[in-house]
Design a protein around this motif. Structure first.
Motif, PDB file in Angstrom:
ATOM      1  N   GLU A  21      -8.498 -12.288  -0.057  1.00 28.68           N
ATOM      2  CA  GLU A  21      -8.062 -13.446   0.749  1.00 28.68           C
ATOM      3  C   GLU A  21      -6.735 -14.021   0.250  1.00 28.68           C
ATOM      4  OE1 GLU A  21     -10.948 -13.375  -0.975  1.00 28.68           O
ATOM      5  OE2 GLU A  21     -11.438 -15.337  -1.847  1.00 28.68           O
ATOM      6  N   ILE A  22      -6.393 -13.728  -0.985  1.00 29.54           N
ATOM      7  CA  ILE A  22      -5.129 -14.247  -1.518  1.00 29.54           C
ATOM      8  C   ILE A  22      -3.923 -13.478  -0.947  1.00 29.54           C
ATOM      9  CG2 ILE A  22      -3.822 -14.753  -3.647  1.00 29.54           C
ATOM     10  CD1 ILE A  22      -6.295 -16.557  -3.097  1.00 29.54           C
ATOM     11  N   SER A  23      -4.144 -12.247  -0.472  1.00 30.09           N
ATOM     12  CA  SER A  23      -3.034 -11.474   0.098  1.00 30.09           C
ATOM     13  C   SER A  23      -2.401 -12.217   1.271  1.00 30.09           C
ATOM     14  CB  SER A  23      -3.518 -10.109   0.587  1.00 30.09           C
ATOM     15  OG  SER A  23      -4.144  -9.413  -0.441  1.00 30.09           O
ATOM     16  N   MET A  24      -3.244 -12.735   2.153  1.00 28.89           N
ATOM     17  CA  MET A  24      -2.723 -13.440   3.324  1.00 28.89           C
ATOM     18  C   MET A  24      -2.071 -14.767   2.931  1.00 28.89           C
ATOM     19  SD  MET A  24      -2.415 -12.091   6.130  1.00 28.89           S
ATOM     20  CE  MET A  24      -2.889 -10.779   7.202  1.00 28.89           C
ATOM     21  N   TYR A  25      -2.653 -15.441   1.940  1.00 25.46           N
ATOM     22  CA  TYR A  25      -2.041 -16.686   1.454  1.00 25.46           C
ATOM     23  C   TYR A  25      -0.645 -16.384   0.894  1.00 25.46           C
ATOM     24  CZ  TYR A  25      -5.815 -20.063   1.998  1.00 25.46           C
ATOM     25  OH  TYR A  25      -6.729 -20.928   2.527  1.00 25.46           O
ATOM     26  N   ALA A  26      -0.556 -15.285   0.127  1.00 22.19           N
ATOM     27  CA  ALA A  26       0.728 -14.915  -0.480  1.00 22.19           C
ATOM     28  C   ALA A  26       1.747 -14.599   0.608  1.00 22.19           C
ATOM     29  CB  ALA A  26       0.543 -13.717  -1.400  1.00 22.19           C
ATOM     30  N   SER A  27       1.301 -13.847   1.617  1.00 28.24           N
ATOM     31  CA  SER A  27       2.208 -13.465   2.691  1.00 28.24           C
ATOM     32  C   SER A  27       2.684 -14.713   3.442  1.00 28.24           C
ATOM     33  CB  SER A  27       1.485 -12.495   3.627  1.00 28.24           C
ATOM     34  OG  SER A  27       2.330 -12.077   4.660  1.00 28.24           O
ATOM     35  N   ASP A  35      -1.702   4.208   8.323  1.00 31.84           N
ATOM     36  CA  ASP A  35      -3.032   4.812   8.198  1.00 31.84           C
ATOM     37  C   ASP A  35      -3.301   5.313   6.778  1.00 31.84           C
ATOM     38  OD1 ASP A  35      -4.193   4.965  10.948  1.00 31.84           O
ATOM     39  OD2 ASP A  35      -5.189   6.682   9.945  1.00 31.84           O
ATOM     40  N   LYS A  36      -2.291   5.997   6.260  1.00 30.36           N
ATOM     41  CA  LYS A  36      -2.410   6.544   4.902  1.00 30.36           C
ATOM     42  C   LYS A  36      -2.503   5.417   3.884  1.00 30.36           C
ATOM     43  CE  LYS A  36      -2.026  11.058   5.409  1.00 30.36           C
ATOM     44  NZ  LYS A  36      -0.973  11.611   6.207  1.00 30.36           N
ATOM     45  N   ARG A  37      -1.687   4.386   4.117  1.00 30.20           N
ATOM     46  CA  ARG A  37      -1.686   3.260   3.175  1.00 30.20           C
ATOM     47  C   ARG A  37      -3.040   2.558   3.169  1.00 30.20           C
ATOM     48  NH1 ARG A  37       1.874  -0.629   4.832  1.00 30.20           N
ATOM     49  NH2 ARG A  37       2.781   0.392   6.628  1.00 30.20           N
ATOM     50  N   ALA A  38      -3.612   2.387   4.354  1.00 29.51           N
ATOM     51  CA  ALA A  38      -4.919   1.714   4.448  1.00 29.51           C
ATOM     52  C   ALA A  38      -5.999   2.561   3.770  1.00 29.51           C
ATOM     53  CB  ALA A  38      -5.265   1.461   5.908  1.00 29.51           C
ATOM     54  N   GLU A  79      -5.726  -5.682   8.642  1.00 22.45           N
ATOM     55  CA  GLU A  79      -5.070  -6.672   7.783  1.00 22.45           C
ATOM     56  C   GLU A  79      -3.701  -6.174   7.327  1.00 22.45           C
ATOM     57  OE1 GLU A  79      -7.744  -8.642   4.906  1.00 22.45           O
ATOM     58  OE2 GLU A  79      -6.087  -8.191   3.518  1.00 22.45           O
ATOM     59  N   MET A  80      -3.617  -4.875   7.047  1.00 22.46           N
ATOM     60  CA  MET A  80      -2.358  -4.297   6.593  1.00 22.46           C
ATOM     61  C   MET A  80      -1.305  -4.379   7.701  1.00 22.46           C
ATOM     62  SD  MET A  80      -2.211  -0.851   4.428  1.00 22.46           S
ATOM     63  CE  MET A  80      -2.645  -1.453   2.827  1.00 22.46           C
ATOM     64  N   ARG A  81      -1.734  -4.088   8.937  1.00 20.21           N
ATOM     65  CA  ARG A  81      -0.804  -4.171  10.081  1.00 20.21           C
ATOM     66  C   ARG A  81      -0.300  -5.597  10.247  1.00 20.21           C
ATOM     67  NH1 ARG A  81      -3.995  -0.421  13.778  1.00 20.21           N
ATOM     68  NH2 ARG A  81      -2.859   1.538  13.535  1.00 20.21           N
ATOM     69  N   ARG A  82      -1.221  -6.566  10.117  1.00 21.43           N
ATOM     70  CA  ARG A  82      -0.805  -7.960  10.303  1.00 21.43           C
ATOM     71  C   ARG A  82       0.161  -8.394   9.199  1.00 21.43           C
ATOM     72  NH1 ARG A  82      -5.206 -11.769  10.303  1.00 21.43           N
ATOM     73  NH2 ARG A  82      -6.629 -10.182   9.546  1.00 21.43           N
ATOM     74  N   GLY A 125       0.784  -1.227   0.000  1.00 19.83           N
ATOM     75  CA  GLY A 125       0.000   0.000   0.000  1.00 19.83           C
ATOM     76  C   GLY A 125       0.817   1.278   0.000  1.00 19.83           C
ATOM     77  N   ALA A 126       2.134   1.190  -0.137  1.00 21.12           N
ATOM     78  CA  ALA A 126       2.958   2.405  -0.150  1.00 21.12           C
ATOM     79  C   ALA A 126       2.920   3.069  -1.529  1.00 21.12           C
ATOM     80  CB  ALA A 126       4.389   2.095   0.253  1.00 21.12           C
ATOM     81  N   GLY A 127       2.324   2.384  -2.499  1.00 19.48           N
ATOM     82  CA  GLY A 127       2.221   2.952  -3.847  1.00 19.48           C
ATOM     83  C   GLY A 127       3.252   2.382  -4.807  1.00 19.48           C
ATOM     84  N   LYS A 128       3.905   1.292  -4.392  1.00 20.73           N
ATOM     85  CA  LYS A 128       4.973   0.710  -5.214  1.00 20.73           C
ATOM     86  C   LYS A 128       4.501   0.394  -6.635  1.00 20.73           C
ATOM     87  CE  LYS A 128       5.977  -2.955  -2.769  1.00 20.73           C
ATOM     88  NZ  LYS A 128       5.039  -2.952  -1.637  1.00 20.73           N
TER      89      LYS A 128
END
Ligand code: DC
Length: 225
Positions: free
Chosen positions: A94-100, A151-154, A176-179, A13-16
Motif C-alpha cells: 500500500e505504500i507504493s501508491m502513497y509514494a507514487s 506483463d513481464k514486470r508484473a 497496480e503496475m499499469r496505474r 519492476g524493470a529490475g532496476k
C-alpha cells in the motif's frame, strides 16, 4: 579516478534495484535507491491519515519530516524516518501508491533533490529512480533507461512477493503496475522518461545475468574503463 555517477531510470519492476545493487557490489560503489526516499515520505503521510494527493496538506507537513539514508556494514541502504528505521515498512504494497502520489507533488520533489545530489557529490554512485538522468543528475557519467514489458514486470513482481512470503494475485499486481506507470509518466513534475542521452536496455527477453552483463558493458563504455 574522481567520483562518478551512473543513473538508472525506468518503470517499476524493470529490475532496476536488483541490477543496480549487483553492479554497485561489483564496482565497489554506493547503490542509492531513491524510490525508498519517496516511500518514506509516503509512509509518513499515510501514518498521519493525510490524502497523499492533497498537495497543500502534504506540503504543510514536510517541515516535520526528516529522512536519512544510512548504510549498514553489508552495504545495505536503510531509511530513517525521524530517526526510526522504516526500511521494511516502506516495502508494504500500500505504500507504493502513497509514494507514487506524493512524488507528483513539486514541493516533495524539491524537498528531496539536494539530499540525492549530495549523495552523488560525496560518493561514486549508481542511483536508481524515475528522474535521475533527467533532473537529479543531468550530468551523470552514464545514463541507462531500463525497461521491460509490463506483463513481464508484473510476473517478476509476483515471484518476488511469493518468495518474500507475501503472495498476491497476478491480475492485481498487473493492474497496480499499469496505474503506477501511468501516474509516474504523466505527472507534470519530473515525469518518468528517458534522458536523451540515456542508453535504453530492455530486459523483457533476457535474464538477470545477461541484463547485468549488458549494463556493465554500457557502464564500462560510458566510463571508458
Ligand atoms: O522505485 P520505487 O517503486 O520504490 O518508487 C516508488 C515511487 O516513488 C514511484 O512510483 C515513483 C516515485 N519515485 C519518483 O518519483 N522519483 C524517483 N526518482 C524515484 C521514485
Amino acid at each position: 579516478m574522481k567520483n562518478y555517477s551512473i543513473a538508472v531510470d525506468g518503470p517499476s519492476g524493470a529490475g532496476k534495484s536488483t541490477l543496480a545493487k549487483a553492479i554497485a557490489a561489483e564496482l565497489n560503489i554506493l547503490y542509492v535507491d531513491t524510490g525508498a526516499i519517496y516511500r518514506s515520505i509516503g509512509l509518513y503521510v499515510q501514518r498521519q491519515g493525510i490524502d497523499p494527493k492533497d498537495g497543500d496538506a502534504v506540503t504543510a507537513i514536510l517541515p516535520e519530516i526528516h529522512v536519512d539514508m544510512v548504510y549498514s556494514d553489508d552495504g545495505l541502504q536503510h531509511m530513517l524516518l525521524n530517526g526510526e528505521d522504516v526500511t521494511k515498512e516502506i516495502r508494504l504494497p500500500e505504500i507504493s501508491m502513497y509514494a507514487s502520489a506524493v512524488s507528483a507533488i513539486p514541493a516533495v520533489r524539491s524537498f528531496l533533490l539536494e539530499m540525492q545530489r549530495e549523495m552523488a557529490h560525496s560518493h561514486s554512485v549508481i542511483m536508481d529512480g524515475r528522474d535521475i538522468g533527467t533532473v537529479v543528475l543531468p550530468n551523470a557519467d552514464v545514463k541507462i533507461f531500463l525497461t521491460a514489458d509490463v506483463d513481464k514486470r508484473a510476473r517478476r513482481r509476483v515471484k518476488e512477493l511469493t518468495e518474500r512470503g507475501t503472495p498476491r494475485p497476478f491480475e492485481e499486481v498487473l493492474d497496480e503496475m499499469r496505474r503506477r506507470d501511468w501516474a509516474d509518466s504523466h505527472r507534470a513534475a519530473a515525469p518518468l522518461r528517458a534522458a536523451e542521452d540515456a542508453v535504453l536496455v530492455d530486459t523483457s527477453e533476457i535474464d538477470f545475468e545477461e541484463s547485468k552483463e549488458r549494463l556493465l558493458e554500457v557502464i564500462r563504455r560510458g566510463l571508458a574503463l
